[in-house]
Design an enzyme around this catalytic site. Structure first.
Site, short mmCIF file in Angstrom:
data_model
loop_
_atom_site.label_atom_id
_atom_site.label_comp_id
_atom_site.label_asym_id
_atom_site.label_seq_id
_atom_site.Cartn_x
_atom_site.Cartn_y
_atom_site.Cartn_z
N ARG A 100 0.86 -1.23 0.07
CA ARG A 100 0.08 0.11 0.25
C ARG A 100 0.84 1.29 0.06
O ARG A 100 1.90 1.38 0.44
CB ARG A 100 -0.93 -0.04 1.28
N THR A 375 -10.85 0.90 -7.86
CA THR A 375 -9.80 -0.23 -7.60
C THR A 375 -9.80 -1.43 -8.76
O THR A 375 -10.76 -1.30 -9.32
CB THR A 375 -9.79 -0.62 -6.30
N LEU A 394 -5.28 2.93 -7.79
CA LEU A 394 -4.79 4.29 -7.81
C LEU A 394 -5.65 5.20 -7.11
O LEU A 394 -5.44 6.58 -6.67
CB LEU A 394 -4.79 4.86 -9.54
N ASN A 395 -6.59 4.63 -6.46
CA ASN A 395 -7.55 5.36 -5.67
C ASN A 395 -9.16 5.79 -6.50
O ASN A 395 -9.79 4.87 -6.74
CB ASN A 395 -7.35 6.55 -4.88
N SER A 447 -10.42 -0.83 2.77
CA SER A 447 -11.32 -1.77 2.69
C SER A 447 -11.05 -2.68 1.85
O SER A 447 -11.51 -3.98 1.61
CB SER A 447 -12.57 -1.24 2.11
N GLY A 467 -14.30 -1.32 -5.21
CA GLY A 467 -15.77 -0.80 -4.55
C GLY A 467 -15.69 0.05 -3.69
O GLY A 467 -16.59 0.42 -2.79
#
Length: 585
Positions: A100, A375, A394-395, A447, A467
């Site tokens: 991450r 995502t 990449l968000n 998440s 999601g």
């Protein structure tokens, strides 16, 4: 007089379990005996399947897919972002690789606020301050070095070819590029790659990414050092400085992967291996499943009022607890308590048989901001029972929507996953938490929930999805659909979804997730619903452990789509994803 939901429970208890009409619409899963790869882009799926066919193991295939998706699925596949890799070998070994993004050394808790302490809209999403130090390349190379078998150059080669020679764009590819076109046009380096003179690409045209090919060639030759400590890393730091960001060459050179112990629990005899903090996903999934284990969901019936009631209440409580989790290097997470069966039993005892629990009645620390939903997930398994589940991001779609100089690398806007300010409300009514405050070197909470299920030591299921905050419920519902309702993997992930995340106190539903009668019963019990456009793009694999068609009960129901013959592995990409595929051999 009996209340509506109580009456529904009594009626359902007297009925046999039936197959879901929604499940009948799903196509048959792809079957194979030796290997299966499911990704959000068919070319990447083919790359992974070929690696397996050529003798590579599941980690080799995952590394090749990770690089390939950076080329053919630039909306979420990436070199400039980060994520998690969950690994399970047939001999029982397991690993969880945390790749991450991290906050740069100059990051501060107030960096997204103005001088008066107000949160500045867009600063954490649309400026170079939004970029976290990327982890994808370090994570892929860590996994290959420690668990792979193939040389790096062989695994990066397919991505280099796809970037250098280009690939033909399908309608779904161009639709995604059109989403980013206005922002691409505002940045010359990005516009030169992803637009034609500021105009979006058309179907049938070829997307060539020469600069990204050169970056991939550097990685193939020099590994993670070439990305973090060579010309690429310096170019990323320079692009950040020029754009007003704070990532430095030292931040790039200092990035380190973490290998963590996965979260473990069980559900109806299946052992679950999922994501630990800095993801909240695995903890929440385990907490919900262990609450649900006290109910007979199969007898209640798929998406009945009775089932929705207990699932929503379990979700409500798990998301309440999720909000106190954070980066384990900065926050003490009481995982053992949250996944404990006795704790689940206490939570279950607090669920009313009929009535919804107001979310405000459940005390908890204020929640962090929800992460972006753009995502991607890929799932890989072989016939011997080895498996990898990867979620990376990449968000936002295409992240910051800027490439770093001449590298061809799209950068993330992952810093938005931190709480911009403790106590500040966002557009969803959620407020920031100190557990997720910005700090140098810290990883924002997530998440993302790459998950693997086994039974008696044998591989059963590989699952995960994009999601945002809904990742947890997408993954959870796929597991329940297979284990409790006997669906094939394609039926399980294509089925309409619902979601409850504690706050706001609303149950979100996809179209056709609930019948009108079911909705009325639940509204009479205190639930509020909001219908949303379909969400998520799950990628799943099940095995013959579930029966000859990969379904939970192996039911031979004539009108359900079935593979032409029994296989060891069954793969399916979400029908919500028009360009993904399952590829096996």
């Amino acid at each position: 007089m009996r209340r509506p939901l109580a009456l529904a429970l009594a009626v359902l208890a007297a009925l046999p379990a039936v197959a879901s009409p929604a499940a009948a619409a799903a196509p048959a899963p792809v079957g194979a005996d030796h290997g299966m790869v499911v990704t959000a882009q068919h070319l990447a799926s083919e790359v992974g399947a070929q690696v397996l066919k050529d003798g590579g193991n599941v980690v080799d295939a995952a590394v090749a897919v990770g690089y390939a998706l950076a080329v053919v699925f630039p909306a979420a596949g990436n070199l400039g972002g980060g994520g998690f890799m969950n690994i399970r070998f047939a001999d029982g070994r397991a690993a969880f690789v945390d790749m991450r993004e991290k906050a740069p050394a100059a990051a501060t808790a107030t960096m997204f606020q103005d001088a008066s302490g107000a949160v500045v809209k867009g600063r954490s999403t649309d400026t170079w301050l939004a970029v976290g130090v990327p982890g994808t390349v370090a994570g892929l190379e860590w996994a290959r070095d420690h668990y792979g078998t193939k040389p790096r150059a062989a695994l990066v080669a397919p991505a280099i070819r796809l970037a250098r020679d280009g690939f033909v764009l399908a309608p779904a590819d161009t639709s995604l590029l059109q989403l980013g076109a206005p922002d691409f046009a505002a940045d010359p380096a990005t516009a030169a790659i992803f637009t034609h003179g500021g105009k979006p690409y058309a179907v049938g045209e070829r997307l060539v990414q020469a600069n990204l090919a050169a970056t991939l060639e550097a990685i193939a030759a020099g590994g993670a050092d070439a990305f973090y400590r060579g010309d690429v890393g310096r170019a990323i730091a320079e692009a950040s400085r020029a754009g007003g960001g704070i990532i430095t060459a030292a931040d790039m050179a200092g990035y380190r992967v973490r290998e963590l112990a996965p979260v473990r629990c069980s559900y109806r005899g299946y052992d679950i291996q999922s994501a630990p903090p800095p993801s909240a996903g695995g903890v929440a999934i385990c907490e919900v499943l262990q609450i649900l284990e006290g109910y007979d969901l199969s007898a209640m019936g798929y998406h009945s009022a009775a089932e929705l009631h207990v699932m929503v209440e379990a979700m409500r409580r798990a998301y309440r607890d999720r909000q106190g989790l954070g980066d384990p290097d900065f926050v003490k997470n009481d995982i053992a308590k949250l996944v404990d069966r006795d704790y689940a039993a206490r939570l279950r005892a607090g669920i009313d048989a009929v009535q919804a629990t107001p979310s405000a009645a459940l005390e908890a620390p204020p929640p962090p901001k929800p992460e972006g939903q753009q995502t991607t997930q890929f799932s890989i398994a072989d016939g011997a029972g080895n498996a990898v589940s990867v979620t990376y991001t990449l968000n936002s779609w295409f992240g910051l929507r800027r490439v770093a100089g001449g590298t061809g690398v799209l950068m993330n806007n992952e810093m938005d996953d931190f709480a911009a300010k403790s106590g500040a409300s966002n557009q969803f009514g959620l407020v920031g938490s100190d557990a997720n405050a910005v700090a140098p070197g810290k990883t924002p909470i997530s998440s993302m929930s790459p998950t693997i299920l086994t039974r008696d030591g044998k591989l059963a299921m590989v699952i995960g999805s994009p999601g945002g905050s809904r990742i947890i419920t997408i993954t959870l519902e796929a597991i329940v659909n297979v284990v409790d309702h006997g669906m094939t993997v394609s039926e399980a992930i294509d089925a309409p979804r619902f979601h409850m995340q504690w706050m706001p106190d609303v149950v979100e539903t996809e179209p056709y997730a609930l019948s009108a009668d079911t909705r009325r019963l639940l509204e009479a019990s205190g639930y509020t619903f909001r219908e949303k456009a379909p969400w998520g793009q799950a990628a799943g694999i099940t095995t013959d452990l579930f029966g000859e068609d990969g379904g939970g009960n192996g039911l031979a129901i004539p009108y359900l789509a079935k593979p032409p013959k029994p296989y060891r592995l069954y793969g399916a990409d979400d029908d919500r994803d028009p360009v993904g595929s399952a590829a096996g051999y």
